[in-house]
Scaffold this active site. Structure first.
Site, short mmCIF file in Angstrom:
data_model
loop_
_atom_site.label_atom_id
_atom_site.label_comp_id
_atom_site.label_asym_id
_atom_site.label_seq_id
_atom_site.Cartn_x
_atom_site.Cartn_y
_atom_site.Cartn_z
N GLY A 45 2.98 -1.10 4.35
CA GLY A 45 3.04 0.33 4.05
C GLY A 45 4.47 0.75 3.78
N GLY A 46 5.13 1.29 4.81
CA GLY A 46 6.47 1.86 4.67
C GLY A 46 7.46 0.96 3.95
CD GLU A 100 -3.39 -2.45 7.32
OE1 GLU A 100 -2.31 -2.71 6.78
OE2 GLU A 100 -3.99 -1.38 7.15
N GLY A 106 2.68 2.20 10.87
CA GLY A 106 3.62 3.30 10.72
C GLY A 106 4.35 3.66 12.00
CG HIS A 164 -5.70 1.84 5.25
ND1 HIS A 164 -5.22 2.79 6.13
CD2 HIS A 164 -4.73 0.92 5.10
CE1 HIS A 164 -4.00 2.43 6.49
NE2 HIS A 164 -3.67 1.31 5.89
CG ASN A 177 -1.74 1.22 1.40
OD1 ASN A 177 -1.78 2.06 0.50
ND2 ASN A 177 -2.42 1.34 2.53
CD1 TRP A 178 3.61 0.93 -2.60
CD2 TRP A 178 3.48 1.74 -4.69
NE1 TRP A 178 4.27 0.06 -3.44
CE2 TRP A 178 4.21 0.53 -4.72
CE3 TRP A 178 3.28 2.43 -5.89
CZ2 TRP A 178 4.72 -0.01 -5.91
CZ3 TRP A 178 3.79 1.89 -7.07
CH2 TRP A 178 4.51 0.69 -7.07
CE LYS A 179 -0.18 3.17 4.74
NZ LYS A 179 -0.05 3.22 6.19
CB SER A 206 5.37 -2.04 12.07
OG SER A 206 5.01 -0.69 12.36
CD GLU A 234 -2.86 5.37 6.83
OE1 GLU A 234 -2.87 5.43 5.58
OE2 GLU A 234 -1.96 4.78 7.47
P1 13P Z 1 3.18 0.30 7.79
O1 13P Z 1 3.67 -0.98 7.14
O2 13P Z 1 3.92 1.51 7.34
O3 13P Z 1 3.04 0.16 9.27
O4 13P Z 1 1.67 0.52 7.22
C1 13P Z 1 0.78 -0.53 7.26
C2 13P Z 1 -0.41 -0.16 6.46
O5 13P Z 1 -1.15 0.74 6.81
C3 13P Z 1 -0.66 -0.91 5.21
O6 13P Z 1 -1.94 -0.67 4.73
#
Ligand code: 13P
Length: 254
Positions: free
Chosen positions: A232-233, A165, A171, A93, A9-11, A211, A95
């Site tokens: 994510g990251g 999640e 994050g 998600h 997920n590149w956000k 994470s 967020e």
């Molecule tokens: P991180 O891997 O940066 O914690 O993010 C997880 C995420 O929100 C994937 O959708």
């Protein structure tokens, strides 16, 4: 047997150029003949560029409109995503739930719209830190599953992926322990068994997100009810994302 799915997920990160080069680097680094499904979710405006690169990766969007068409300024419909060639969409998600106020009812309408359009939904659930500390994790997660997956038929559930999640792990670098994650995944699978059937529960993939890194992926993916990762990251660099793909492949080969 459920096939691992490693999804990036590149956000709201990267540019047109770096999206394309990252997708190409990931595709080039995936093991030949691997059994792990690999998917990337670029920002919507870069979907077309990533799809045009023809990498063979599954490419999807990070959200979609619940509406089919019409006067919804700024929205993008399921049909438009299909038109581009997108195959999947992340929905609900944390967020979007916690920053943008998306509700279970909205996530449910989006899930049904995505399924009707032939997009694979990845429906996210997860508790806040204070909910975990108050012992409400299972209750919160199952409420999200019940609300977000309402009205789905068994066939539709089989086309859907769930991502657990925990919000406190996203994050933050504070990954859930394999035991913490496995416990919630097992609870979700038990819920699927009651809501649908043991057959459906046995086939639906439940991803863990929060994470995930190359050095913790193996332990998480080795848990019996963890069928992949939503990253994510660590999905923003080919090396770290491919390290997670390699951890999944190593478990398949073992
Ligand atoms: P991180 O891997 O940066 O914690 O993010 C997880 C995420 O929100 C994937 O959708």
């Amino acid at each position: 047997m459920r096939r691992f799915l490693i999804a990036g997920n590149w956000k709201m990160n990267l540019s047109r150029t770096t999206c394309v080069s990252l997708a190409q680097a990931i595709a080039a680094g995936c093991p030949q003949g691997g059994r792990t499904e690999v998917a990337v979710f670029p920002p919507a405006v870069y979907l077309e560029a990533v799809l045009a690169a023809g990498t063979g990766l599954v490419v999807g969007a990070q959200t979609v409109s619940e509406y089919a068409d019409g006067a919804y300024t700024g929205e993008i419909s399921c049909a438009m995503l299909r038109d581009l060639g997108a195959a999947s969409v992340i929905l609900g998600h944390s967020e979007r739930r916690n920053v943008l106020g998306e509700t279970n009812a909205q996530v449910n309408r989006k899930t049904l719209a995505a399924l009707a359009a032939g997009l694979q939904p990845i429906v996210c659930v997860g508790e806040l830190l204070e909910q975990r500390q108050a012992g409400q994790t299972d209750q919160v997660v199952l409420e999200q599953c019940t609300g977000s997956l309402a009205e789905l038929t068994a066939e539709q559930m089989l086309q859907t992926v769930i991502a657990y999640e925990p919000v406190w792990a996203i994050g933050t670098g504070q990954v859930a322990t394999p035991a913490q994650a496995e416990a919630v995944h097992a609870t979700i699978r038990q819920w699927l068994e009651g809501r649908f059937s043991p057959e459906v529960a046995g086939q639906v993939r439940i991803l863990y997100g929060g994470s995930v890194k190359p050095d913790n992926a193996s332990e998480l993916l080795a848990q019996p009810n963890i069928d992949g990762a939503l990253v994510g990251g660590a999905s923003l660099k080919a090396d770290s994302f491919l390290g997670i793909v390699a951890a999944a492949e190593a478990l398949v080969q073992a």
